[in-house]
Design an enzyme around this catalytic site. Structure first.
Site, PDB file in Angstrom:
ATOM      1  N   ASP A  66     -59.528   1.905 -86.895  1.00  0.00           N
ATOM      2  CA  ASP A  66     -58.510   1.110 -87.586  1.00  0.00           C
ATOM      3  C   ASP A  66     -58.028   1.886 -88.816  1.00  0.00           C
ATOM      4  OD1 ASP A  66     -57.128  -0.717 -89.167  1.00  0.00           O
ATOM      5  OD2 ASP A  66     -58.404  -2.399 -88.585  1.00  0.00           O
ATOM      6  N   SER A 145     -37.771   1.708 -89.311  1.00  0.00           N
ATOM      7  CA  SER A 145     -37.031   0.747 -88.473  1.00  0.00           C
ATOM      8  C   SER A 145     -35.644   0.542 -89.063  1.00  0.00           C
ATOM      9  CB  SER A 145     -37.773  -0.593 -88.462  1.00  0.00           C
ATOM     10  OG  SER A 145     -36.973  -1.596 -87.869  1.00  0.00           O
ATOM     11  N   TYR A 158     -42.216  -7.789 -92.321  1.00  0.00           N
ATOM     12  CA  TYR A 158     -41.954  -6.515 -91.643  1.00  0.00           C
ATOM     13  C   TYR A 158     -40.859  -5.731 -92.379  1.00  0.00           C
ATOM     14  CZ  TYR A 158     -40.886  -3.316 -87.760  1.00  0.00           C
ATOM     15  OH  TYR A 158     -40.678  -2.203 -86.983  1.00  0.00           O
TER      16      TYR A 158
HETATM   17  N1  NAP Z   1     -40.549  -2.011 -80.586  1.00  0.00           N
HETATM   18  C1  NAP Z   1     -39.537  -2.117 -81.421  1.00  0.00           C
HETATM   19  O1  NAP Z   1     -38.558  -2.865 -81.182  1.00  0.00           O
HETATM   20  C2  NAP Z   1     -39.517  -1.290 -82.695  1.00  0.00           C
HETATM   21  C3  NAP Z   1     -38.298  -1.222 -83.402  1.00  0.00           C
HETATM   22  C4  NAP Z   1     -38.267  -0.467 -84.580  1.00  0.00           C
HETATM   23  C5  NAP Z   1     -39.399   0.181 -85.030  1.00  0.00           C
HETATM   24  N2  NAP Z   1     -40.575   0.093 -84.330  1.00  0.00           N
HETATM   25  C6  NAP Z   1     -41.756   0.773 -84.874  1.00  0.00           C
HETATM   26  O2  NAP Z   1     -42.266   1.691 -83.918  1.00  0.00           O
HETATM   27  C7  NAP Z   1     -43.665   1.877 -84.152  1.00  0.00           C
HETATM   28  C8  NAP Z   1     -44.406   1.756 -82.822  1.00  0.00           C
HETATM   29  O3  NAP Z   1     -44.251   0.433 -82.338  1.00  0.00           O
HETATM   30  P1  NAP Z   1     -44.222   0.085 -80.777  1.00  0.00           P
HETATM   31  O4  NAP Z   1     -42.957  -0.599 -80.496  1.00  0.00           O
HETATM   32  O5  NAP Z   1     -44.597   1.272 -79.983  1.00  0.00           O
HETATM   33  O6  NAP Z   1     -45.370  -1.047 -80.728  1.00  0.00           O
HETATM   34  P2  NAP Z   1     -46.752  -1.171 -79.923  1.00  0.00           P
HETATM   35  O7  NAP Z   1     -46.532  -0.861 -78.475  1.00  0.00           O
HETATM   36  O8  NAP Z   1     -47.305  -2.486 -80.308  1.00  0.00           O
HETATM   37  O9  NAP Z   1     -47.641   0.014 -80.544  1.00  0.00           O
HETATM   38  C9  NAP Z   1     -48.207  -0.085 -81.808  1.00  0.00           C
HETATM   39  C10 NAP Z   1     -49.316   0.950 -81.941  1.00  0.00           C
HETATM   40  O10 NAP Z   1     -49.923   0.841 -83.250  1.00  0.00           O
HETATM   41  C11 NAP Z   1     -51.330   0.818 -83.088  1.00  0.00           C
HETATM   42  N3  NAP Z   1     -51.952   0.090 -84.201  1.00  0.00           N
HETATM   43  C12 NAP Z   1     -51.648  -1.170 -84.645  1.00  0.00           C
HETATM   44  N4  NAP Z   1     -52.453  -1.513 -85.655  1.00  0.00           N
HETATM   45  C13 NAP Z   1     -53.292  -0.460 -85.859  1.00  0.00           C
HETATM   46  C14 NAP Z   1     -54.360  -0.221 -86.761  1.00  0.00           C
HETATM   47  N5  NAP Z   1     -54.737  -1.131 -87.664  1.00  0.00           N
HETATM   48  N6  NAP Z   1     -55.020   0.967 -86.674  1.00  0.00           N
HETATM   49  C15 NAP Z   1     -54.660   1.894 -85.749  1.00  0.00           C
HETATM   50  N7  NAP Z   1     -53.636   1.726 -84.891  1.00  0.00           N
HETATM   51  C16 NAP Z   1     -52.974   0.560 -84.937  1.00  0.00           C
HETATM   52  C17 NAP Z   1     -51.564   0.125 -81.739  1.00  0.00           C
HETATM   53  O11 NAP Z   1     -52.790   0.505 -81.145  1.00  0.00           O
HETATM   54  P3  NAP Z   1     -54.135  -0.369 -81.103  1.00  0.00           P
HETATM   55  O12 NAP Z   1     -53.753  -1.787 -80.809  1.00  0.00           O
HETATM   56  O13 NAP Z   1     -54.914   0.310 -80.012  1.00  0.00           O
HETATM   57  O14 NAP Z   1     -54.756  -0.172 -82.443  1.00  0.00           O
HETATM   58  C18 NAP Z   1     -50.431   0.739 -80.908  1.00  0.00           C
HETATM   59  O15 NAP Z   1     -50.831   1.999 -80.407  1.00  0.00           O
HETATM   60  C19 NAP Z   1     -44.065   0.838 -85.195  1.00  0.00           C
HETATM   61  O16 NAP Z   1     -44.152   1.453 -86.469  1.00  0.00           O
HETATM   62  C20 NAP Z   1     -42.920  -0.152 -85.174  1.00  0.00           C
HETATM   63  O17 NAP Z   1     -42.765  -0.810 -86.409  1.00  0.00           O
HETATM   64  C21 NAP Z   1     -40.660  -0.623 -83.171  1.00  0.00           C
END
Ligand code: NAP
Length: 262
Positions: A66, A145, A158
């Site tokens: 984490d 984002s 967020y």
């Molecule tokens: N999806 C969207 O629409 C979107 C839009 C704009 C920006 N983003 C940004 O893109 C990035 C990736 O998001 P995503 O869409 O790929 O979401 P996701 O599929 O939920 O992936 C999030 C990742 O973060 C890890 N994570 C969360 N909390 C953690 C912690 N405490 N320690 C270590 N790892 C942690 C999770 O792994 P574990 O659960 O295994 O820890 C997972 O690998 C984020 O920064 C998000 O804000 C996403």
């Protein structure tokens, strides 16, 4: 300076177990880098590491932990030091969110989001800088984002975290410039990942229909291109970019639209 090379580069990616981070690791692998994959869930990281080797990665290591825990962050960099002795790319990608009105969400939700999206990135970067100084053509990639450019209702925690990440990135970039460490800010719009299944609260509670978003593979392709072309910021999603442009030129209009949903 020409394009940034990726072969043999030592790259740490947080949030590599799913979504954008996972796709990014896969997109980087054919260039032959050494990857360190960080997230809490070990199993998906190990499965990914195996796949990355078949796709051409020189090496793929896993660290399950984490990143909001300072001891975990220290341990990650002990591993970087022991295995590589330097770092070329730090990719701060891990992120979480919550939906709902600010007043209905708790302080702990706000703090948890800031811990993952902002403080983990800042403190990993603090630990990374001495290693990046010894690296080849070093770069920090911060995944922000569109909501770090424009606040929208039901996403206040967020938005706060991503505005903080953007402001800090902007301030840090010139400080690092004198050390030849670059910084790329990635501002994706809606992306089709499990992100919305991982919300801390308020799943499915938005008053508008969420668009499906673009594929994480597309975001990953654009991030790799941005890294190679030495961009300071990229907007992988045209819809998200349109919101930023509309807000820049017509902020009162966007305010009015947002008020309708508030
Ligand atoms: N999806 C969207 O629409 C979107 C839009 C704009 C920006 N983003 C940004 O893109 C990035 C990736 O998001 P995503 O869409 O790929 O979401 P996701 O599929 O939920 O992936 C999030 C990742 O973060 C890890 N994570 C969360 N909390 C953690 C912690 N405490 N320690 C270590 N790892 C942690 C999770 O792994 P574990 O659960 O295994 O820890 C997972 O690998 C984020 O920064 C998000 O804000 C996403």
């Amino acid at each position: 300076m020409g394009h940034r090379a990726l072969a043999d580069r030592r790259i740490l990616i947080t949030g590599a177990s799913s979504g954008i981070g996972r796709s990014l690791a896969k997109e980087l692998a054919p260039f032959g880098p050494n990857l360190l994959l960080v997230a809490r869930q070990r199993k998906p990281l190990e499965q990914l590491a195996e796949e990355l080797l078949t796709r051409g990665a020189a090496n793929a290591l896993v660290f399950a932990g984490d990143i909001t825990d300072p001891q975990t962050r220290e341990a990650v960099f002990q591993q970087v030091h022991a295995d590589w002795s330097a770092l070329d790319l730090l990719i701060n990608n891990a992120g979480i969110s919550a939906h709902g009105r600010f007043v209905d969400n708790s302080e702990s939700t706000l703090r948890q989001i800031l811990e993952v999206n902002f403080f983990a990135a800042t403190e990993l970067t603090r630990l990374a800088i001495p290693m990046l100084r010894k690296g080849e053509d070093p770069l920090i990639v911060n995944v922000g984002s569109i909501l770090g450019h424009r606040g929208i209702p039901f996403n206040s925690e967020y938005c706060a975290s991503k505005f903080a990440l953007r402001g800090w990135s902007e301030a840090l970039r010139p400080e690092l410039n004198r050390e030849d460490i670059d910084l790329l800010l990635v501002s994706p719009g809606s992306t089709d990942t499990k992100f919305f299944d991982h919300l801390l609260s308020g799943k499915g509670s938005l008053p508008w229909a969420e668009s499906k978003g673009i594929a994480p593979e597309e975001v990953a392709r654009q991030i790799v291109r941005g890294i190679q072309r030495r961009r300071p910021e990229i907007f992988p999603n045209w819809r998200g970019r349109s919101l930023v442009i509309l807000n820049r030129f017509f902020p009162r209009l966007v305010d009015r639209i947002m008020r309708r949903y508030g």
